[in-house]
Enzyme design. Sequence first.
Site, short mmCIF file in Angstrom:
data_model
loop_
_atom_site.label_atom_id
_atom_site.label_comp_id
_atom_site.label_asym_id
_atom_site.label_seq_id
_atom_site.Cartn_x
_atom_site.Cartn_y
_atom_site.Cartn_z
N GLN A 95 19.75 50.88 48.76
CA GLN A 95 19.98 49.57 48.10
C GLN A 95 19.70 49.75 46.61
OE1 GLN A 95 18.24 46.17 50.11
NE2 GLN A 95 18.18 47.28 52.03
N LYS A 200 35.45 57.42 52.37
CA LYS A 200 34.81 56.46 53.29
C LYS A 200 34.86 55.05 52.70
CE LYS A 200 30.08 55.98 53.83
NZ LYS A 200 28.75 56.46 54.18
N GLY A 234 25.08 57.16 62.54
CA GLY A 234 25.90 58.33 62.87
C GLY A 234 27.37 58.08 62.59
N GLY A 235 27.73 56.84 62.25
CA GLY A 235 29.13 56.49 62.02
C GLY A 235 29.78 57.34 60.94
N THR A 236 29.10 57.48 59.81
CA THR A 236 29.67 58.25 58.69
C THR A 236 30.02 59.66 59.14
OG1 THR A 236 28.36 56.97 57.13
CG2 THR A 236 29.14 59.12 56.36
#
Length: 311
Positions: A95, A200, A234-236
């Site tokens: 952030q 991404k 874990g998506g990336t």
Amino acid sequence: MIKLFSGTANIKLAVQVSKVLNIPLSQSEVVRFEDSEVRVRVLEKVKDKTCAIIQPTSNPSDPRIMELLFFCDALKRSEAKKIIAIIPYFGYSRQNIQHREGEAVSAHVIINLLESVGFDEVFTFDIHDEASQGIFSVPFKNLSAMPILAKEIKDYLKTQKIPLSKVTVVSPDQGGVEKARLFGQALFNKMDFHLAVAEKKRDLEHIHQSFALDLFGDVKGKTAILVDDIITSGGTLLNAAHLCFDKGAKRILVAVVHHDFSSQAPSKIQNSDIEKFFTTDTIPLKDYQKFPKMKKISVAPVIADALKPYL
Ligand code: R5P
């Protein structure tokens, strides 16, 4: 001699650092009350001493941050000369900007807290955005685990008889290119190597949602090594791994410094086509987060090296 303290977040790592440095871990007491408050007490004389405290601010971030701040206050009140925060994983580092209008820049707040409580110096590993360094007004060291991850993977490639000419280093997003390059330089021992980048996009309205749109670079017939600073859902990584396979990669290895796992991430990686997952101990691994494809390498020697000038 430096006084080395450990918060409760990663005592195993602190013990390893003390062993490498051949110094005892200094005594302290951390008490958690039933109303969730925490109390920190330093049990050693630290007057005029340089003190370091090891405490990653990983999940659960907020209690760990409070404990770290209280350690600093306790050391200051005991008249320590210099207080170093060693935060192997720096929570809230993602952030670092207002990703959307109206958001807090939490990384900025945490840095202000560390400084205002009285830390004289801050060390971390592979902070999400190098530019966060600019927010600090006390000395800040961004240590890197990329060289030790690269060494471990180089050994693994040898055991698998995979030549470096058949390897492409892949960043799973645009922001990670510099980190992938750092890893690649350590692996290949030169600047010139195959690097690919996935594009991404995050869905900022839904947490932990991202999409890999395209892959730039050559992975065809190669072993792709995906390099990232942090894994949570874990998506990336899995999206980038799918893209690599779509573009002809034969095998996929992963190097991630901080395993800030969500509950499902370990099983997703284990059940994927990723061959091996290399990570570090900046964050303590809970038993249920262990999985056969994982190999953990300790950052203790890197921390010990950084502390040697203070011995
Ligand atoms: C973000 O840009 C970071 O470098 C990581 O790629 C990201 O935080 C990983 O999160 P997740 O595993 O949830 O996709």
